[in-house]
Design a protein around this motif. Structure first.
Motif, PDB file in Angstrom:
ATOM      1  N   TRP A 231       0.591  -0.782   0.390  1.00 17.64           N
ATOM      2  CA  TRP A 231       0.066  -0.119  -0.167  1.00 17.64           C
ATOM      3  C   TRP A 231       0.895   1.230   0.460  1.00 17.64           C
ATOM      4  O   TRP A 231       1.957   1.042   0.131  1.00 17.64           O
ATOM      5  N   GLU A 368      -7.440  -4.052  -8.986  1.00 18.05           N
ATOM      6  CA  GLU A 368      -8.350  -3.836  -8.073  1.00 18.05           C
ATOM      7  C   GLU A 368      -7.605  -2.959  -7.044  1.00 18.05           C
ATOM      8  O   GLU A 368      -8.680  -2.320  -6.065  1.00 18.05           O
ATOM      9  N   LEU A 369      -6.579  -3.543  -6.632  1.00 17.21           N
ATOM     10  CA  LEU A 369      -6.136  -3.642  -4.507  1.00 17.21           C
ATOM     11  C   LEU A 369      -5.976  -1.580  -5.345  1.00 17.21           C
ATOM     12  O   LEU A 369      -6.275  -1.041  -4.276  1.00 17.21           O
ATOM     13  N   GLN A 371      -7.492   0.116  -6.471  1.00 19.70           N
ATOM     14  CA  GLN A 371      -9.301   0.271  -6.383  1.00 19.70           C
ATOM     15  C   GLN A 371      -9.877   0.820  -5.253  1.00 19.70           C
ATOM     16  O   GLN A 371     -10.426   1.488  -4.482  1.00 19.70           O
ATOM     17  N   GLN A 372      -8.949  -0.222  -4.019  1.00 20.33           N
ATOM     18  CA  GLN A 372      -9.421   0.074  -2.977  1.00 20.33           C
ATOM     19  C   GLN A 372      -9.302   0.867  -1.795  1.00 20.33           C
ATOM     20  O   GLN A 372      -9.840   1.065  -0.710  1.00 20.33           O
ATOM     21  N   ARG A 376     -10.314   3.003   0.545  1.00 17.26           N
ATOM     22  CA  ARG A 376     -10.223   2.902   1.525  1.00 17.26           C
ATOM     23  C   ARG A 376      -9.192   4.143   2.263  1.00 17.26           C
ATOM     24  O   ARG A 376      -9.262   3.937   3.622  1.00 17.26           O
TER      25      ARG A 376
END
Length: 538
Positions: A231, A368-369, A371-372, A376
């Motif tokens: 992240w 997709e990650l 986008q998370q 978040r």
């Protein structure tokens, strides 16, 4: 000081990086060490204390030049720079026959302004102005106001010093990282030949390695299997340095922030000696990472209360190990440094965590990650080559950042202020507003994103559509709408709009929108609500 003034004029008069580099190298090659250290201090942007306030400076000028306050304000509004305005208004009675060294100005003359009465300060200012010419008055006043800006980038300074002293750039970078001493001895040490490995002394950090923004066209050249994926956290990038019994925490901007995180410093004494970790300062409560706006509350306070320690608990999220047992690991590949970090922090005190690794077999899964992260409250993803060393500065190839798309709002231009340096005669700093209860309220300031041609056109428009003047600031007819991008947004009681944004910049002018079609504060608050702020360490 005349030699330094000449350097400033040479650097300020050109946009050529090569010309600036040559001028800087020539200065540091020839200047006495006692002056060179203060030139380095100023050009590197070290913080200066403002010695007298604007009102006292203005009073000294009004008395000496026999001009009215309204005329001073008019001149200031046109010129846009306080020091330049003063140098133009003060009667020039000297030809610059007095040449006081830069060292004497910084160490003897300017300190005289402290601890004296306002009348004594005015007398000192006027006596200095009388014995110097216009260019020197400008420079002296710049030093007095603490607003010295020379348009010299840090990397340009490093290259110039390396040229001047015949050193390698990485060595100069390391010596100028952290809190280096403002002494002639330090400059002399930079000039001395380097033999063998040079150990960074005390608790100074290593130069930070910065990621490059990933481009759409570059993805096909990146094999995800060769990269660690993490992240990208919305915190404060920091190095935690533990050498001997000493502990220090440094921000990426090379500011010592240890006092803002006393619990991290205390826990770091339980770590093995002589280690350096790179990571992110974050706030974590009930397993959730708090917004950056909450983290800023820790940084903005000189002393952290017991209450804040409880309501805003900090953690250090490590993602790299740069030194262990006194051994510099930066030349090792990422995979080895990761092993050292995990071993070092195994069973470590609770404020320390290891940045988790994410899994993505292809770019679709990586997207997709990403986008998370956007939903978040994170900033996106980091990609780090398992084989890559820890470098200095922004070197492409090993570290990539894939940030989420910025948030945007359409806002109305309401204020403009003149820029600095070569743009001191142009309005380049803008304030933008959103609608709230039928009125426009300022919510962001931005000065980047427009081309030179667009700045010229907007400057001419501002002059024709000025409503009021407040020194160098003008309010303008609220007619033009701009799309403003920013990285983060949060609530703030210090701003009239109740909002604070991070890294605002101009994306484009919305010629297709009228002012009453601009966004509202309510819409901005929806952006905050749209992010759940539940990014966790898992």
């Amino acid at each position: 000081m005349r030699r330094f003034l000449t350097l400033f004029q040479e650097v300020d008069a050109t946009t050529s990086t090569l010309a600036k580099r040559e001028a800087l190298a020539t200065y540091f090659r020839n200047a006495p060490a006692t002056d060179a250290i203060w030139a380095l201090y100023l050009l590197m942007g070290r913080k200066q204390k403002r010695l007298v306030n604007r009102r006292l400076l203005q009073d000294a000028v009004l008395e000496m030049a026999a001009v009215s306050p309204w005329l001073f304000e008019e001149c200031y509004a046109v010129v846009g720079d306080l020091a330049e305005t003063i140098s133009l208004l003060v009667p020039q009675r000297a030809q610059g026959n007095v040449d006081v060294s830069l060292q004497d100005w910084m160490e003897i003359r300017l300190p005289q302004l402290s601890g004296t009465t306002p009348r004594e300060q005015v007398d000192l200012l006027q006596s200095w102005w009388r014995e110097h010419n216009r260019d020197e008055i400008f420079m002296i006043t710049k030093l007095i106001t603490g607003g010295f800006r020379a348009g010299v980038a840090r990397q340009l300074m490093i290259k110039s010093l390396a040229d001047a002293f015949g050193q390698e750039e990485p060595y100069v970078t390391e010596q100028l990282t952290g809190d280096w001493p403002v002494t002639a001895t330090f400059i002399e040490s930079l000039r001395e030949p380097v033999s063998g490995d040079v150990r960074i002394p005390s608790t100074r950090p290593y130069p930070f390695y910065l990621a490059s923004s990933i481009q759409e066209a570059a993805r096909e050249d990146i094999d995800l299997s060769r990269y660690a994926i993490e992240w990208k956290w919305d915190g404060i990038r920091a190095q935690l340095v533990r050498r001997g019994p000493l502990v220090a925490i440094w921000s990426r901007g090379e500011e010592l922030i240890s006092d803002s995180f006393p619990e991290i410093v205390q826990a770091a004494h339980l770590l093995p000696e002589d280690c350096v970790l790179d990571g992110e300062m974050l706030l974590q409560r009930d397993g959730k990472i708090l917004p950056f706006a909450e983290l800023q509350k820790r940084i903005s306070r000189k002393k952290i209360s017991e209450k804040m320690l409880g309501t805003h608990p900090a953690i250090f999220l490590a993602f790299d190990c740069l030194e262990r047992a006194g051994v510099d690991l930066r030349g090792e590949p990422q995979s080895i440094r990761r092993e050292h970090m995990e071993q070092l922090l195994h069973n470590s005190p609770s404020p320390f965590h290891v940045s988790p690794l994410l899994q993505a077999k292809n770019w679709e899964e990586a997207a997709e990650l990403r986008q998370q992260a956007e939903v978040r409250g994170g900033e996106g993803l980091m990609l780090k080559s398992w084989d890559g060393a820890y470098k200095q500065g922004r070197k492409r190839g090993d570290w990539w950042k894939w940030k989420v798309d910025p948030m945007t709002l359409d806002s109305v231009l309401v204020y403009a202020q003149a820029g600095h340096g070569r743009r001191a005669t142009l309005f380049t700093d803008y304030t933008f507003a959103l609608w709230k209860d039928g009125a426009l309220v300022p919510f962001a300031k931005a000065y980047s994103g427009l081309t030179d041609a667009e700045i010229q056109e907007l400057d001419a428009w501002i002059r024709r559509h000025t409503l009021e003047r407040f020194g160098p600031v003008r309010s303008v007819t609220p007619e033009r709408v701009f799309e403003i991008a920013f990285e983060g947004i949060g609530l703030s009681s210090r701003h009239k709009s109740g909002l604070a944004v991070r890294f605002p910049r101009i994306l484009r002018e919305r010629f297709d929108k009228k002012p009453d079609e601009a966004d509202t504060v309510e819409r901005a608050r929806e952006l905050i609500d749209g992010r759940t702020q539940d990014l966790t360490l898992s």
